[in-house]
Design a protein around this motif. Structure first.
Motif, PDB file in Angstrom:
ATOM      1  N   ARG A  58      13.530  11.570 -20.218  1.00  0.00           N
ATOM      2  CA  ARG A  58      13.123  10.246 -20.670  1.00  0.00           C
ATOM      3  C   ARG A  58      13.160  10.135 -22.185  1.00  0.00           C
ATOM      4  N   CYS A  59      13.316   8.890 -22.673  1.00  0.00           N
ATOM      5  CA  CYS A  59      13.358   8.723 -24.131  1.00  0.00           C
ATOM      6  C   CYS A  59      12.002   8.307 -24.715  1.00  0.00           C
ATOM      7  N   GLY A  60      11.074   7.843 -23.887  1.00  0.00           N
ATOM      8  CA  GLY A  60       9.754   7.474 -24.408  1.00  0.00           C
ATOM      9  C   GLY A  60       8.835   8.681 -24.489  1.00  0.00           C
ATOM     10  N   ASP A  61       7.752   8.556 -25.288  1.00  0.00           N
ATOM     11  CA  ASP A  61       6.754   9.638 -25.312  1.00  0.00           C
ATOM     12  C   ASP A  61       6.066   9.727 -23.957  1.00  0.00           C
ATOM     13  N   VAL A  62       5.858   8.546 -23.355  1.00  0.00           N
ATOM     14  CA  VAL A  62       5.234   8.462 -22.036  1.00  0.00           C
ATOM     15  C   VAL A  62       6.113   7.534 -21.197  1.00  0.00           C
ATOM     16  N   THR A  63       6.288   7.872 -19.915  1.00  0.00           N
ATOM     17  CA  THR A  63       7.008   6.984 -18.984  1.00  0.00           C
ATOM     18  C   THR A  63       6.014   6.462 -17.956  1.00  0.00           C
ATOM     19  N   ILE A  64       6.101   5.151 -17.662  1.00  0.00           N
ATOM     20  CA  ILE A  64       5.218   4.610 -16.617  1.00  0.00           C
ATOM     21  C   ILE A  64       6.055   3.883 -15.564  1.00  0.00           C
ATOM     22  N   GLY A  65       5.566   3.930 -14.331  1.00  0.00           N
ATOM     23  CA  GLY A  65       6.257   3.232 -13.241  1.00  0.00           C
ATOM     24  C   GLY A  65       5.317   3.064 -12.072  1.00  0.00           C
ATOM     25  N   ASP A  66       5.852   2.555 -10.995  1.00  0.00           N
ATOM     26  CA  ASP A  66       5.082   2.439  -9.748  1.00  0.00           C
ATOM     27  C   ASP A  66       5.166   3.790  -9.037  1.00  0.00           C
ATOM     28  N   PHE A  67       4.059   4.230  -8.464  1.00  0.00           N
ATOM     29  CA  PHE A  67       4.127   5.495  -7.726  1.00  0.00           C
ATOM     30  C   PHE A  67       4.530   5.209  -6.287  1.00  0.00           C
ATOM     31  N   TRP A  68       5.798   4.763  -6.120  1.00  0.00           N
ATOM     32  CA  TRP A  68       6.294   4.533  -4.754  1.00  0.00           C
ATOM     33  C   TRP A  68       6.336   5.872  -4.011  1.00  0.00           C
ATOM     34  N   GLY A  69       5.987   5.838  -2.746  1.00  0.00           N
ATOM     35  CA  GLY A  69       6.050   7.052  -1.928  1.00  0.00           C
ATOM     36  C   GLY A  69       4.778   7.875  -1.965  1.00  0.00           C
ATOM     37  N   ILE A  70       3.749   7.417  -2.692  1.00  0.00           N
ATOM     38  CA  ILE A  70       2.514   8.199  -2.822  1.00  0.00           C
ATOM     39  C   ILE A  70       1.850   8.429  -1.456  1.00  0.00           C
ATOM     40  N   GLU A  71       2.017   7.464  -0.533  1.00  0.00           N
ATOM     41  CA  GLU A  71       1.360   7.609   0.785  1.00  0.00           C
ATOM     42  C   GLU A  71       1.881   8.837   1.532  1.00  0.00           C
ATOM     43  N   GLY A  72       3.136   9.240   1.269  1.00  0.00           N
ATOM     44  CA  GLY A  72       3.691  10.430   1.927  1.00  0.00           C
ATOM     45  C   GLY A  72       3.351  11.704   1.170  1.00  0.00           C
ATOM     46  N   ILE A  73       2.894  11.592  -0.058  1.00  0.00           N
ATOM     47  CA  ILE A  73       2.621  12.768  -0.898  1.00  0.00           C
ATOM     48  C   ILE A  73       1.138  13.118  -0.854  1.00  0.00           C
ATOM     49  N   ASP A  74       0.305  12.094  -0.946  1.00  0.00           N
ATOM     50  CA  ASP A  74      -1.142  12.324  -1.007  1.00  0.00           C
ATOM     51  C   ASP A  74      -1.834  11.131  -0.350  1.00  0.00           C
ATOM     52  N   LYS A  75      -2.020  11.249   0.959  1.00  0.00           N
ATOM     53  CA  LYS A  75      -2.549  10.125   1.757  1.00  0.00           C
ATOM     54  C   LYS A  75      -3.941   9.712   1.269  1.00  0.00           C
ATOM     55  N   ASP A  76      -4.747  10.716   0.853  1.00  0.00           N
ATOM     56  CA  ASP A  76      -6.124  10.398   0.448  1.00  0.00           C
ATOM     57  C   ASP A  76      -6.182   9.608  -0.856  1.00  0.00           C
ATOM     58  N   PHE A  77      -5.209   9.860  -1.742  1.00  0.00           N
ATOM     59  CA  PHE A  77      -5.196   9.172  -3.047  1.00  0.00           C
ATOM     60  C   PHE A  77      -4.551   7.785  -2.913  1.00  0.00           C
ATOM     61  N   SER A  78      -3.697   7.650  -1.915  1.00  0.00           N
ATOM     62  CA  SER A  78      -2.927   6.410  -1.758  1.00  0.00           C
ATOM     63  C   SER A  78      -3.808   5.232  -1.355  1.00  0.00           C
ATOM     64  N   ASP A  79      -3.532   4.063  -1.904  1.00  0.00           N
ATOM     65  CA  ASP A  79      -4.138   2.819  -1.408  1.00  0.00           C
ATOM     66  C   ASP A  79      -3.181   1.675  -1.703  1.00  0.00           C
ATOM     67  N   ASN A  80      -3.575   0.452  -1.356  1.00  0.00           N
ATOM     68  CA  ASN A  80      -2.654  -0.680  -1.537  1.00  0.00           C
ATOM     69  C   ASN A  80      -3.050  -1.550  -2.731  1.00  0.00           C
ATOM     70  N   LYS A  81      -3.782  -0.925  -3.717  1.00  0.00           N
ATOM     71  CA  LYS A  81      -4.192  -1.710  -4.893  1.00  0.00           C
ATOM     72  C   LYS A  81      -3.301  -1.431  -6.097  1.00  0.00           C
ATOM     73  N   GLY A  82      -2.426  -0.433  -5.974  1.00  0.00           N
ATOM     74  CA  GLY A  82      -1.510  -0.116  -7.064  1.00  0.00           C
ATOM     75  C   GLY A  82      -1.804   1.221  -7.712  1.00  0.00           C
ATOM     76  N   ILE A  83      -0.790   2.059  -7.756  1.00  0.00           N
ATOM     77  CA  ILE A  83      -0.936   3.381  -8.393  1.00  0.00           C
ATOM     78  C   ILE A  83       0.214   3.560  -9.375  1.00  0.00           C
ATOM     79  N   SER A  84      -0.116   3.899 -10.605  1.00  0.00           N
ATOM     80  CA  SER A  84       0.917   4.140 -11.604  1.00  0.00           C
ATOM     81  C   SER A  84       1.425   5.564 -11.494  1.00  0.00           C
ATOM     82  N   MET A  85       2.706   5.726 -11.802  1.00  0.00           N
ATOM     83  CA  MET A  85       3.297   7.055 -11.926  1.00  0.00           C
ATOM     84  C   MET A  85       3.503   7.278 -13.423  1.00  0.00           C
ATOM     85  N   VAL A  86       3.075   8.434 -13.908  1.00  0.00           N
ATOM     86  CA  VAL A  86       3.186   8.709 -15.349  1.00  0.00           C
ATOM     87  C   VAL A  86       3.919  10.027 -15.573  1.00  0.00           C
TER      88      VAL A  86
END
Ligand SMILES: Cc1cc2nc3c(=O)[nH]c(=O)nc-3n(C[C@H](O)[C@H](O)[C@H](O)COP(=O)(O)OP(=O)(O)OC[C@H]3O[C@@H](n4cnc5c(N)ncnc54)[C@H](O)[C@@H]3O)c2cc1C
Length: 368
Positions: free
Chosen positions: A256-284
């Motif tokens: 990446r070219c930024g110091d920090v990259t941000i995005g939607d954490f698509w697929g989180i429900e398959g990675i960590d079901k307990d952390f996943s919800d439908n209110k929005g999770i950022s991927m950093v």
């Protein structure tokens, strides 16, 4: 355009509404500063090493409700915009065009919140950033990776110290056409006989997953998604209205070219079901020591989980969006028949959608 000391360059929209530089050869003195400032062909020079870890981030529920994903960008601003720092991000102007703008107060920064899925007009922002940094102020710049890369090359060419600059790049699927966006907004205004005053691409009243829009009109009405308001998002998903260069994007990578990259954490429900919800999770992704310092400062105030970065399934972290085979047909249709036609043919609006609805209803009846 920002780089030219002779004001010999201006930006002109092409038939798709994307801006390109045009050089006035009479004014040009061949100083070469535009070429030095341009990022084309220099992606490697601004890319950092692939990070081995990534983070899932949730801000408070009320911040997440007004953010596109987990609201990590607001957390970065809250920490950064204290003590006279400035920030730059994308906002809607009074005519609903998407433009990059500088904010000097925390309040002004609220307009950056929310993804606007349209290529933003950078205007003279690179010059403004350079002036701000040269005056000794700290500045946080957010944008798509190509916009961050453009800024970095501009600053390098103008020999400006980067120490006070923090860059945040977005995971990016590609930038849709500002011309189609303007036509879409006009179509809504015509239908509802009122100006569009506010627009949310990611209305979370129906949850984070999917792209649900909400339109605020000058007459006070607030319109949730229907098949006209949703048509722009549906077309966005078909990859037919992106800037042609997005299909060859050299920044669609884990380097990446930024110091920090941000995005939607698509697929989180398959990675960590307990952390996943439908209110929005950022991927950093934290890409540099500067980014590391910033992320460590905001981390205690957030709900953060760490994962190896190879769990990420975001296609645009590995490769550019695939070119759509309908691309040329779409643009021919748009050029000759306008927005409402493409909204019907590609965006699920009007009779084509009704036809599909009745076809499926008949099918369901027959299957009973
Ligand atoms: C064109 C575009 C394509 C995207 N594609 C993807 C994708 O494929 N996958 C993915 O995970 N995430 C994508 N995103 C990013 C994602 O939608 C969220 O912006 C991100 O998850 C940050 O969410 P947040 O809740 O922290 O931030 P928010 O508070 O919603 O912050 C939004 C941030 O995005 C910036 N921004 C908004 N619109 C634009 C724009 N038009 N141009 C440049 N910067 C803008 C703002 O300046 C601000 O920094 C895309 C964003 C854009 C603008």
């Amino acid at each position: 355009m920002n780089a030219c000391p002779k004001k010999a360059i201006h930006m002109e929209p092409d038939r798709q509404g994307f801006l390109y530089p045009v050089i006035n050869t009479v004014k040009c003195v061949d100083c070469g500063l535009c070429k030095q400032s341009c990022q084309i062909g220099k992606a490697r020079a601004v890319q950092n090493e692939e990070p081995s870890n990534c983070f899932g981030v949730k801000n408070s529920d009320c911040i997440r409700a007004v953010s596109s994903s987990g609201g990590v960008f607001t957390a970065l601003l809250d920490k950064f915009i204290i003590g006279g720092s400035a920030a730059v991000g994308a906002v809607f102007d009074s005519e609903m065009n998407v433009v990059h703008k500088t904010a000097n107060t925390r309040k002004e920064c609220d307009a950056f919140r929310g993804s606007k899925y349209v290529q933003s007009n950078m205007g003279t922002i690179y010059k403004e950033v350079a002036d701000t940094l040269s005056s000794g102020q700290q500045l946080l710049f957010s944008g798509t990776p190509c916009q961050v890369a453009g800024l970095k090359e501009y600053i390098k060419a103008h020999r400006i110290d980067e120490a006070r600059l923090l860059t945040v790049d977005l995971v990016c699927h590609g930038a849709p056409s500002p011309k189609i966006w303007a036509d879409y907004i006009s179509a809504i205004e015509k239908k509802y006989h009122s100006d569009v005053e506010t627009y949310t691409f990611r209305d979370k009243s129906v949850g984070w997953r999917g792209y649900h829009v909400r339109v605020g009109l000058a007459n006070g009405d607030s319109i949730a998604q229907n098949n006209l308001t949703q048509s722009f998002a549906v077309i966005f998903g078909k990859e037919v209205m992106l800037r042609p260069s997005c299909f060859y994007c050299p920044y669609a990578s884990m380097e990446r070219c930024g110091d920090v990259t941000i995005g939607d954490f698509w697929g989180i429900e398959g990675i960590d079901k307990d952390f996943s919800d439908n209110k929005g999770i950022s991927m950093v992704l934290v890409n540099t020591p500067k980014g590391e310092k910033m992320f460590s400062a905001i981390r205690p105030e957030l709900n953060v989980k760490e994962y190896p970065s190879d769990v990420l399934t975001q296609p645009n972290l590995r490769k550019p969006t695939d070119f759509s085979l309908d691309y040329d047909a779409f643009w021919n249709d748009y050029d000759s028949k306008g927005y409402l036609y493409i909204a019907k043919k590609y965006g699920g609006y009007g009779i084509f959608r009704k036809f599909r609805y009745y076809k499926n209803a008949v099918k369901r009846k027959l299957m009973k």
